[in-house]
Write a protein that holds these residues in place. Structure first.
Motif, PDB file in Angstrom:
ATOM      1  N   ASN A   7       2.624  78.526  24.231  1.00 59.23           N
ATOM      2  CA  ASN A   7       3.794  79.289  23.823  1.00 59.23           C
ATOM      3  C   ASN A   7       3.633  80.723  24.315  1.00 59.23           C
ATOM      4  N   VAL A   8       4.481  81.142  25.245  1.00 61.83           N
ATOM      5  CA  VAL A   8       4.418  82.496  25.785  1.00 61.83           C
ATOM      6  C   VAL A   8       5.761  83.187  25.560  1.00 61.83           C
ATOM      7  N   GLN A   9       5.761  84.179  24.684  1.00 64.54           N
ATOM      8  CA  GLN A   9       6.947  84.975  24.402  1.00 64.54           C
ATOM      9  C   GLN A   9       6.768  86.361  25.029  1.00 64.54           C
ATOM     10  N   ILE A  10       7.866  86.966  25.452  1.00 61.14           N
ATOM     11  CA  ILE A  10       7.779  88.296  26.061  1.00 61.14           C
ATOM     12  C   ILE A  10       8.781  89.242  25.403  1.00 61.14           C
ATOM     13  N   GLY A  11       8.458  90.536  25.455  1.00 63.57           N
ATOM     14  CA  GLY A  11       9.350  91.540  24.914  1.00 63.57           C
ATOM     15  C   GLY A  11       9.143  92.873  25.605  1.00 63.57           C
ATOM     16  N   VAL A  12      10.232  93.514  25.990  1.00 61.90           N
ATOM     17  CA  VAL A  12      10.150  94.830  26.623  1.00 61.90           C
ATOM     18  C   VAL A  12       9.868  95.867  25.535  1.00 61.90           C
ATOM     19  N   LEU A  13       8.771  96.588  25.683  1.00 61.77           N
ATOM     20  CA  LEU A  13       8.341  97.514  24.640  1.00 61.77           C
ATOM     21  C   LEU A  13       7.742  98.782  25.216  1.00 61.77           C
TER      22      LEU A  13
END
Length: 273
Positions: free
Chosen positions: A52-58
């Motif tokens: 499970n690979v989730q991404i978020g611009v931060l």
């Protein structure tokens, strides 16, 4: 056992290498960076690992945004077992020419980003009595060098923050790991602000050319060293033979180190002139 991880600065360099290392062990990942295209590229590369690979611009300097991503991470991959506060930027300038804006920019990312990332997960880890906080300092968190006052100040601050946290966490089940990389082959120079050093005004290309020969450790090796240190429960993790040598020299022979570094800096100036 580490089942979930949150990584900042994951689009390239050490952050990306950590993601690849952990994915190989089946760890679920929440990856963040300011570089959305880079994050999507990492996510795509890791798809075949069946994790499970989730991404978020931060932007790690944004406390509220960091806390929002921390909540989203728990919702999408579960309680976070390990957080890597890895995001960082570089700045080359002299104290007397450096702008306040540049100092604030670097400190907000390299120091406050670490504080935000630590506090975003610490309460939950303490409640669960387990967890790892991996905060990236530098060899420049051990010594000071010319034209790197902002960077050195931030990395020294991270080192001091980590030391205080280490004692506070004794007996809690939560561990902090203070990581001090030497020269790592990453894009930190290219993505930073390079303005001036002892020889005068510099360009990003100038600084990158000088940095390349010193970048003797690959991101993959850095990630491997970090994870080996975490698994062994090590507090201080030095990355690369240059980091280990500098650490010993600066502690055992501080005056000799200062003389040797001054000679090297003088040679660099003469070579550039």
């Amino acid at each position: 056992m580490i089942k979930t991880a949150f990584i900042t600065g994951a689009a390239s360099g050490i952050g990306r290498a950590l993601a690849e290392n952990l994915a190989n062990s089946g760890v679920a990942l929440y990856l963040t960076d300011v570089n959305e295209a880079g994050l999507k590229d990492v996510q795509k590369d890791l798809q075949d690992r069946q994790v499970n690979v989730q991404i978020g611009v931060l932007d790690v300097s944004d406390r509220a945004a960091f806390e929002d991503h921390a909540k989203r991470a728990v919702e999408t991959i579960g309680d976070i077992d390990i957080v890597f506060n890895n995001a960082g930027v570089s700045l080359s300038d002299m104290v007397h020419t450096g702008s306040y804006e540049d100092y604030h920019w670097l400190m907000d990312i390299n120091f406050w980003g670490v504080v935000h990332g630590t506090k975003a997960f610490l309460d939950d880890m303490l409640a669960r009595k387990t967890g790892h906080i991996v905060n990236i300092s530098s060899v420049f968190g051990l010594v000071g060098v010319p034209s790197q006052s902002a960077y050195c100040a931030a990395k020294h601050a991270v080192k001091g923050f980590n030391e205080s946290l280490y004692y506070e966490l004794i007996g809690t089940g939560v561990q902090v790991h203070s990581v001090h990389p030497g020269g790592i082959d990453t894009n930190i120079v290219v993505n930073g602000r390079q303005k001036q050093n002892l020889s005068g005004k510099v360009s990003t290309d100038d600084v990158q050319e000088n940095f390349k020969p010193q970048a003797i450790t690959t991101p993959a090796k850095a990630a491997e060293t970090i994870m080996n240190g975490v698994r062994k429960g090590e507090y201080k993790i030095l990355i690369g033979p240059d980091a280990r040598a500098l650490d010993r020299m600066s502690r055992w022979f501080p005056k000799l180190w200062q003389k040797l570094f001054y000679k090297r800096a003088t040679k660099d100036i003469q070579r550039a002139s």
